[in-house]
Design an enzyme around this catalytic site. Structure first.
Site, PDB file in Angstrom:
ATOM      1  N   LYS A  63      63.119  26.029  37.063  1.00  0.00           N
ATOM      2  CA  LYS A  63      64.190  26.753  37.764  1.00  0.00           C
ATOM      3  C   LYS A  63      63.625  27.864  38.651  1.00  0.00           C
ATOM      4  O   LYS A  63      64.285  28.293  39.587  1.00  0.00           O
ATOM      5  CB  LYS A  63      65.197  27.295  36.766  1.00  0.00           C
ATOM      6  CG  LYS A  63      65.986  26.173  36.114  1.00  0.00           C
ATOM      7  CD  LYS A  63      67.253  26.639  35.449  1.00  0.00           C
ATOM      8  CE  LYS A  63      68.133  25.454  35.057  1.00  0.00           C
ATOM      9  NZ  LYS A  63      67.519  24.575  34.048  1.00  0.00           N
TER      10      LYS A  63
HETATM   11  C1  PLP Z   1      67.773  23.186  33.840  1.00  0.00           C
HETATM   12  C2  PLP Z   1      66.727  22.402  33.172  1.00  0.00           C
HETATM   13  C3  PLP Z   1      66.697  20.988  33.231  1.00  0.00           C
HETATM   14  C4  PLP Z   1      67.777  20.186  33.903  1.00  0.00           C
HETATM   15  O1  PLP Z   1      67.702  20.247  35.300  1.00  0.00           O
HETATM   16  P1  PLP Z   1      68.924  19.799  36.189  1.00  0.00           P
HETATM   17  O2  PLP Z   1      68.554  20.141  37.576  1.00  0.00           O
HETATM   18  O3  PLP Z   1      70.119  20.583  35.708  1.00  0.00           O
HETATM   19  O4  PLP Z   1      69.100  18.332  35.982  1.00  0.00           O
HETATM   20  C5  PLP Z   1      65.634  20.318  32.631  1.00  0.00           C
HETATM   21  N1  PLP Z   1      64.666  20.996  31.976  1.00  0.00           N
HETATM   22  C6  PLP Z   1      64.673  22.331  31.889  1.00  0.00           C
HETATM   23  C7  PLP Z   1      63.594  23.005  31.124  1.00  0.00           C
HETATM   24  C8  PLP Z   1      65.689  23.093  32.489  1.00  0.00           C
HETATM   25  O5  PLP Z   1      65.674  24.427  32.373  1.00  0.00           O
END
Ligand code: PLP
Length: 444
Positions: A108
């Site tokens: 993120k």
């Molecule tokens: C948010 C997140 C995801 C999922 O990603 P999306 O874009 O919502 O599909 C997967 N792994 C981790 C560690 C995350 O923080």
């Protein structure tokens, strides 16, 4: 100039700047570009060996060049990406792309850091201020708060449920200070989210210039196209195709990849690997969409999503229309989706076995989200006869999940460098009750 339409088709198209600052379209749809610019294979191949920030510049500049001067966009990507992306060879032509080297050790960071800098640049042009409100159940809040820390003319208030976040997650939000204010709400995540929504709709707060930084913002999606280009240019020859496996929850990561493919990246298949919240693989199988309410609690907790918010975008990309409640008013081209995407649900048990097996066989430590992606890739490879390079995305650092790793492997994963020293930092936060009046008073 590229215009962005709402997936609900009931509000005006806007430029990137407005899509970024608004977040969601007024008709509750999500913004999608009217057309997707192209990069040639030789342009993609020429990214080989560049620092990551420069790859991010080249990939996003195609969308932004009419609104942001090149020198500014270069500065933005350079400041956002002061870390690289390790690609680990697991076996044969199978690689792991570690998207966990940012300041909060989850993928993120890629989206949040670039979106924050883009917002800072675009509001500076107008001499505006922004107050950003974020409700979080944990990881998003820390990535976003870290990304906005110290920016000019932007303040941020992060609301989190006081008893539902881990100590480490809380400290990642409460030790920042400066323009970041942390509010511990004596309630649940849903209370936090409801108060934020009410604040956005409150005319009595409109003078505060409230904005959001949530995952439905196109400005958070676009930066996620860049790492697909980066991995391809490092590993694959110009004329070859590649497979990516993406552990998915709200499908923002996957959408980044699909945009990269539409821009010209030669991807033969995306694997959309989900946990036991299997509404998407079921949709591909049956053609019927049914969200899962309430969503199931699985080990890969950032993927516990019963109705992915970016699904409306995916359906738009394939010629269909889904409204904000998840109702499909026009079917997308399901066969085209299935040609591009193989989707699979991985149980918690399989997630644990994958963590064990991958460590025993290859010495690679996966955390639960990356393990879902890896298991999805193994499932695909076992039934598809392909010999192309395959890249599985690791979306968080194993050190963020010490309990699970300890249980599966009987070892303590290393804490990422960026998260060391958190224990001794001073925490500042205010506790409020889940009461809108109290929250509003605080904002005023
Ligand atoms: C948010 C997140 C995801 C999922 O990603 P999306 O874009 O919502 O599909 C997967 N792994 C981790 C560690 C995350 O923080």
């Amino acid at each position: 100039m590229i215009k962005y339409h709402s997936t609900n088709h009931n509000s005006e198209s806007v430029n990137f700047k407005e899509a970024l600052l608004k977040g969601q379209a007024p008709d509750k749809g999500l913004y999608m570009p009217d057309f997707i610019p192209q990069l040639s294979l030789s342009q993609i191949a020429s990214m080989k060996g560049l620092p990551y920030w420069e790859v991010a510049f080249r990939a996003t500049n195609e969308f932004l060049k009419d609104e942001i001067p090149e020198n500014e966009l270069k500065r933005i990507t350079k400041e956002a990406y002061n870390f690289e992306i390790p690609l680990e060879n697991v076996f044969d032509k199978v690689f792991l792309m570690r998207l966990d080297q940012g300041p909060t050790a989850s993928f993120k960071d890629f989206a949040a850091r670039m979106m924050a800098k883009l917002m800072e640049y675009l509001i500076r042009q107008e001499k505006r201020n922004l107050l950003i409100l974020v409700a979080t159940s944990g990881d998003t809040g820390s990535a976003v708060a870290n990304a906005f820390l110290g920016l000019e003319n932007i303040k941020m208030v992060v609301l989190f449920p006081s008893k539902e976040v881990s100590e480490r997650q809380r400290k990642q939000m409460t030790t920042l200070g400066e323009n970041i204010t942390a509010l511990a709400v004596d309630g649940k995540f849903d209370d936090c989210q409801a108060m934020v929504k009410q604040a956005f709709a409150d005319p009595g707060l409109s003078h505060l210039n409230l904005s959001s930084a949530n995952s439905i913002n196109f400005g958070r999606l676009l930066p996620q196209a860049a790492y697909y280009f980066s991995a391809f240019s490092k590993l694959v020859k110009e004329r070859e195709e590649v497979v990516f496996s993406v552990p998915s929850g709200n499908f923002g990561n996957l959408m980044g990849g699909l945009i990269a493919k539409k821009m010209g990246l030669p991807v033969s298949k995306f694997i959309a690997a989900v946990n036991e919240n299997d509404e998407f693989p079921r949709f591909l199988e049956t053609g019927q969409y049914q969200s899962i309410k309430p969503s199931k609690n699985c080990l890969s907790n950032a993927m516990n999503v019963g109705h992915p918010s970016n699904l409306a975008r995916l359906i738009d990309l394939y010629g269909g229309q889904m409204d904000e409640k998840g109702k499909i008013n026009k079917m997308p081209d399901i066969n085209a989706i299935k040609k591009d995407i193989f989707s699979v649900s991985i149980s918690d048990e399989e997630t644990r076995t994958t963590i064990k097996n991958v460590y025993q066989k290859y010495g690679t430590i996966l955390e639960p989200h990356g393990a879902v992606g890896f298991a999805g890739l193994e499932r695909f490879l076992s039934q598809a006869k392909i010999s192309s390079t395959a890249i599985s995305l690791e979306t968080a650092h194993p050190g963020k999940f010490p309990e699970e790793i300890k249980k599966a492997l009987n070892l303590e994963p290393e804490i990422p460098e960026s998260m060391k020293g958190l224990e001794s930092k001073k925490e500042i936060f205010k506790v409020i009750s889940p009461d809108y009046k109290e929250f509003k008073q605080f904002l005023l």
